[in-house]
Each structure stands twice: as C-alpha cells, then as structure tokens.
Design a protein around this motif. Structure first.
Motif, PDB file in Angstrom:
ATOM      1  N   ILE A 139       0.678  -1.326  -0.207  1.00  0.00           N
ATOM      2  CA  ILE A 139      -0.047  -0.090   0.111  1.00  0.00           C
ATOM      3  C   ILE A 139       0.739   1.166   0.067  1.00  0.00           C
ATOM      4  N   TRP A 140       2.036   1.192   0.837  1.00  0.00           N
ATOM      5  CA  TRP A 140       2.806   2.403   0.784  1.00  0.00           C
ATOM      6  C   TRP A 140       3.352   2.664  -0.619  1.00  0.00           C
ATOM      7  N   GLN A 166       0.354   3.903  -2.856  1.00  0.00           N
ATOM      8  CA  GLN A 166      -0.471   4.950  -2.713  1.00  0.00           C
ATOM      9  C   GLN A 166       0.715   6.154  -2.066  1.00  0.00           C
TER      10      GLN A 166
END
Length: 129
Positions: free
Chosen positions: A81-82, A85
């Motif tokens: 996710i990091w 996004q």
C-alpha cells in the motif's frame, strides 16, 4: 519458559490495549494481537503444570509462529500500500510490527530452549566405558 509464555501473552494483550487507545477507528486488525495473546497466555499457565509443560509450550510456540506469519503478511500488505499510494497508517504498522517481534521472540526462544535438552539427553544415554 512457561513464565515467558505468560509474559508474552500479556505483552500481546497490552499491545492491543495500546492499539485501541491510540486509534479512533477500531479496525479488526487491532484485535489480532489479543487473539494471539490469550491462547499464548493460557498455554503458559497450563505449562506451569510439569506434566503438561511440553505440549502446552509447543502449542503456544505454534500460535506464536502463526502470529509471526500473519503479522509478516500484514507488514508486506502495508508495504505494498505504501509503494502504491505513498501513505499508510503508521499506528497500525507499529502495532503489527510489535506483534511480530513478540511472536517471533517467543517462538525462537522456545526452539532455543529445546536445543540444550536434546544435547543433555544424548549425553546421559551414552554408554559408560
């Protein structure tokens, strides 16, 4: 080792309490350390009985290893996710990383405690000249 299981279970429960007090949204992810801590705590208490020690600690170590695997999977998910996004919930990441650390330390310490007992048992069973 039984007392270390009790302490590890309590630390995982405290990890959940910290997670709940530090977050406004109550995600199911925040309850995972307690779901692992309660069985480890229970099997640590059962391991105080000398007749049940080996089975209880082995089961607690399996639960700890399962917690380490689940936590590593969550950390990889947070990392993906990091990367996609650029933003991830830092509080949840810290809670999961603390859970992984406690679970891995408990499981590795259980394996470490098994090693000397096997060496001593092998020395006792050797025939005397």
């Amino acid at each position: 080792m039984a007392r270390f299981g009790i302490v590890s279970g309590l630390l995982l429960c405290i990890d959940t309490a910290i997670a709940l007090f530090g977050s406004l949204n109550k995600a199911p992810l925040l309850f995972i350390p307690m779901m692992l801590g309660i069985p480890i705590l229970f099997f640590g208490v059962v391991a105080l009985n000398p007749h049940r020690r080996r089975q209880a600690l082995a089961t607690a170590a399996i639960v700890g290893a399962l917690g380490g695997v689940i936590g590593c999977g969550q950390l990889f998910h947070f990392f993906s996710i990091w990367r996609a996004q650029g933003v991830v919930n830092l509080h949840s990441t810290q809670i999961v990383s603390l859970m992984v650390a406690i679970c891995i330390v408990f499981s590795v310490s259980y394996l470490w405690s098994l090693a000397p007992s096997h060496r001593q048992r092998g020395r006792r069973s050797a025939p005397s000249p």
